[in-house]
Design an enzyme around this catalytic site. Structure first.
Site, PDB file in Angstrom:
ATOM      1  N   SER A  49     -31.634 -17.808  -7.753  1.00  0.00           N
ATOM      2  CA  SER A  49     -32.179 -16.467  -7.984  1.00  0.00           C
ATOM      3  C   SER A  49     -33.557 -16.180  -7.412  1.00  0.00           C
ATOM      4  CB  SER A  49     -32.197 -16.151  -9.481  1.00  0.00           C
ATOM      5  OG  SER A  49     -30.917 -15.731  -9.871  1.00  0.00           O
ATOM      6  N   LYS A 100     -41.202 -11.072 -12.588  1.00  0.00           N
ATOM      7  CA  LYS A 100     -39.823 -10.817 -13.003  1.00  0.00           C
ATOM      8  C   LYS A 100     -39.808 -10.578 -14.512  1.00  0.00           C
ATOM      9  CE  LYS A 100     -35.246 -13.015 -12.523  1.00  0.00           C
ATOM     10  NZ  LYS A 100     -34.541 -14.261 -12.062  1.00  0.00           N
ATOM     11  N   SER A 120     -30.899 -13.121  -8.875  1.00  0.00           N
ATOM     12  CA  SER A 120     -31.255 -12.109  -9.844  1.00  0.00           C
ATOM     13  C   SER A 120     -32.704 -11.609  -9.728  1.00  0.00           C
ATOM     14  CB  SER A 120     -31.023 -12.655 -11.255  1.00  0.00           C
ATOM     15  OG  SER A 120     -31.868 -13.769 -11.503  1.00  0.00           O
TER      16      SER A 120
HETATM   17  N1  GLN Z   1     -26.303 -16.050  -9.376  1.00  0.00           N
HETATM   18  C1  GLN Z   1     -26.335 -17.211 -10.231  1.00  0.00           C
HETATM   19  C2  GLN Z   1     -25.820 -16.821 -11.588  1.00  0.00           C
HETATM   20  O1  GLN Z   1     -25.457 -15.690 -11.757  1.00  0.00           O
HETATM   21  C3  GLN Z   1     -27.718 -17.768 -10.294  1.00  0.00           C
HETATM   22  C4  GLN Z   1     -28.625 -16.914 -11.066  1.00  0.00           C
HETATM   23  C5  GLN Z   1     -29.999 -17.450 -11.234  1.00  0.00           C
HETATM   24  O2  GLN Z   1     -30.452 -18.324 -10.492  1.00  0.00           O
HETATM   25  N2  GLN Z   1     -30.667 -16.971 -12.258  1.00  0.00           N
HETATM   26  O3  GLN Z   1     -25.772 -17.620 -12.492  1.00  0.00           O
END
Ligand code: GLN
Length: 485
Positions: free
Chosen positions: A177, A78, A153
Site C-alpha cells: 500500500s 494517511k 491503499s
Molecule cells: N492491497 C492489499 C490489501 O488489500 C494491501 C493493502 C495494504 O498494503 N494495506 O490487503
C-alpha cells in the site's frame, strides 16, 4: 512556487530565512483549496493547526533556537495514522468523527523534527484495497490521468505528493500500500523492514505485516523522512532496538559494483508492454553505471498471494473486533448489546472489510486453523528462505512494482482482480523485508512506471543507493502531472 520544492530544499530555505514557514504553509493551503476539490487526496485539512505549527517554527528561528531537520516542511498523513486532536477515520464510517486522544509515534517524531502536519489523506477502508476506491468517503484521482486511480491503499498520500499538495507524506504498507500507489502516481515510496518504524498509533490492519513509511518526490526526500520516523519504541513490542544508519549518506554511492538480482518469476508472467520496456531501460542503465546484473529465482512467489489472503484477513478479523460501537466512532443504538454490535458493525463497515472479516474468521475457526493459518505461516517461511537464498548472490532485488500502470476507475470488477494488483508487492511484507518503489519513466501515454527494489532485512541503505542510481538515470526529473498543475 514553494509548493514544488523538495523536502530538503524547503527545510534549507526556511532555516536560511529565505522564506518563512508560515508563507510555505499558507501557499500550500491555498493550493490545496484550489486543486483538491477535484483531486480528492485529503479527507481532513488542519489549516489552523498547520498555521500555528508554522508560526512556532518562525518564532524559534527568530529567537535563534535550534530547528529540527524538517522545520517548516509541510507533510500529509494517511488517515490511519492516529493524530491527537485531528479526526482519524481509517477511511471507514465506523470511525467517522473519531478524535484520538493521543499521537502515533511516527507522527510524534515528525512533529519533533519540526514538520508541519497539513492534514489526513484518503485511503481504502482500513487499508484494504489497491485503488482507494474502497474509501467510505470519496474517490481520489490519479494526478497524471484523472480517469485513473492513484493506487492504494495509500492513494491519497501518493496523489497529494504527486500533485504538489504537500512536500512528502506518510503511508502504511501491509501488502504493497505504499509501493503500489507510489508506482501508479510517479513518486518514491518506502516500506521499511518490519520493526524499523513503530506501529504505535497506526490503526491496525494485519499487525504482523503493517509498516509505516514515506512517500516523496525524490529518493533524497524519502531518505530524510525515513530517518526521522525510524527507531526503537517500547510502546510497540515488535519495534526493533537497532541503530538507525545515516540514510542520506547512502545516496551518492552509485551503482558501481552493486549486484542487482532479477527474480525471474517477476518477469515471466503477464507484464504490460510499457512496464516491461521501462524495466528493461532501468536494468540497462544500472548495467551502464557498473552494476552487475544477475538472474535469481524466488520459487515460492506464486504462493505469496494465497498466503497473504489468509494471514492478512485472519489478523484483520481479530484487530477489527474492537469496533463494537462502544469505544469508538459510530454507534447504532439497539435494545440489547448483541443487536447493537451487529447493527453498528453492519452499518459501519464497507463490503470489502466485511469480506475480509468473514474470510479471516473462517480461516481461524477451530479445526481449520492448521489447514489455513498454520499453512500460510509455513509458506511465509518458504518465501523468507527464497529471499535468503537469493541474497547469497546479490545485494538487492529489482522487479516491476506492479504488472500494469494505473488502471481506470471501476476496472477491477471482482475482488480477486483487485488483489492481483499487489502480486509483486506482497512477498516483501510476508518476509518482513524492506521494499521501495522508484519512478523509472513514463509510458507513451504519460503514465508513470515504478521499479521495485527489495533488500535484505535492515538494509534500507542499499535500497536507497540503488534507488538514487535509478532516479538519476531514468527518473521523472522535473516532469510533473499536467492535469492538476
Ligand atoms: N492491497 C492489499 C490489501 O488489500 C494491501 C493493502 C495494504 O498494503 N494495506 O490487503
Amino acid at each position: 512556487m514553494s509548493e514544488w520544492w523538495s523536502v530538503v530544499e524547503t527545510a534549507r530555505r526556511i532555516a536560511d530565512g529565505e522564506v518563512t514557514a508560515f508563507r510555505v504553509v499558507e501557499d500550500m493551503l491555498v493550493r490545496i483549496t484550489r486543486v483538491d476539490r477535484d483531486l480528492g487526496a485529503y479527507l481532513e485539512i488542519d489549516g489552523d493547526g498547520a498555521r500555528t505549527a508554522a508560526n512556532e517554527i518562525d518564532r524559534k528561528r527568530k529567537a535563534g533556537e535550534k530547528l529540527g531537520p524538517l522545520a517548516g516542511v509541510p507533510i500529509a498523513l494517511k488517515d490511519n495514522l492516529v493524530t491527537k486532536g485531528i479526526v482519524t477515520t481509517a477511511g471507514s464510517k465506523i470511525l467517522a468523527g473519531w478524535v484520538p486522544p493521543y499521537e502515533g509515534t511516527a507522527v510524534e517524531k515528525l512533529r519533533a523534527a519540526g514538520a508541519v502536519i497539513l492534514g489526513k489523506t484518503n485511503l481504502d477502508e482500513f487499508g484494504m484495497g489497491s485503488s482507494t476506491e474502497r474509501s467510505a468517503f470519496k474517490k481520489t484521482k490519479n494526478p497524471w490521468d484523472s480517469s485513473r486511480v492513484p493506487g492504494g491503499s495509500s492513494g491519497g498520500s501518493a496523489a497529494a505528493v504527486a500533485a504538489g499538495l504537500c512536500a512528502a507524506s506518510l503511508g502504511t504498507d501491509t501488502g504493497g500500500s505504499i509501493r503500489q500507489p507510489a508506482a501508479f502516481s510517479g513518486v518514491v515510496g518506502i516500506k521499511p523492514t518490519y520493526g524499523r518504524v513503530s506501529r504505535w498509533g497506526v490503526v491496525a490492519f494485519a499487525s504482523s505485516l503493517d509498516q509505516v513509511g514515506p512517500l516523496a518526490r525524490t529518493v533524497g526526500d524519502a531518505a530524510l523522512i525515513l530517518q526521522t520516523i525510524c527507531g526503537h519504541d517500547p510502546r510497540d513490542a515488535t519495534s526493533l532496538d537497532v541503530p538507525v544508519p545515516d540514510f542520506s549518506a547512502a545516496l551518492a554511492a552509485g551503482a558501481r559494483g552493486l549486484r542487482v538480482g532479477l527474480p525471474k518469476e517477476y518477469f515471466a508472467g503477464e507484464l504490460e508492454e510499457h512496464v516491461r520496456a521501462a524495466l528493461d531501460r532501468t536494468i540497462a542503465a544500472l548495467r551502464d553505471q557498473g552494476a552487475e546484473i544477475v538472474e535469481v529465482s524466488l520459487p515460492h512467489t506464486h504462493l505469496a498471494l494465497p498466503a497473504y489472503y489468509i494471514v492478512a484477513p485472519a489478523e484483520a478479523s481479530s484487530n477489527l473486533a474492537r469496533y463494537d460501537g462502544i469505544r469508538y466512532g459510530l454507534r447504532v443504538e439497539a435494545p440489547d448489546l448483541l443487536t447493537q454490535y451487529s447493527k453498528t458493525r453492519g452499518a459501519g463497515f464497507g463490503p470489502e472489510v466485511k469480506r475480509r472479516i468473514m474470510l479471516g474468521t473462517y480461516a481461524l475457526r477451530s479445526g481449520y486453523y492448521d489447514a489455513y493459518y498454520k499453512k500460510a505461516q509455513q509458506i511465509r517461511t518458504l518465501i523468507k528462505r527464497d529471499f535468503d537464498a537469493a541474497f547469497e548472490s546479490c545485494d538487492v532485488l529489482l522487479t516491476p512494482t506492479t504488472p500494469t500502470t494505473a488502471f481506470r476507475f471501476g476496472a477491477k470488477a471482482t475482488p480477486l482482480d483487485m488483489y492481483l494488483a499487489d502480486v509483486f508487492t506482497l512477498s516483501c511484507n510476508l518476509a518482513g523485508l524492506p521494499g521501495m518503489s522508484v519512478p523509472c519513466g513514463l509510458t507513451p501515454e504519460g503514465l508513470p512506471v515504478g521499479a521495485q527494489l527489495l533488500g535484505k532485512p535492515l538494509d534500507e541503505v542499499t535500497l536507497l543507493r540503488a534507488g538514487a542510481a535509478i532516479e538519476a538515470a531514468v527518473g521523472l526529473g522535473d516532469r510533473r502531472p499536467g492535469g492538476f498543475a
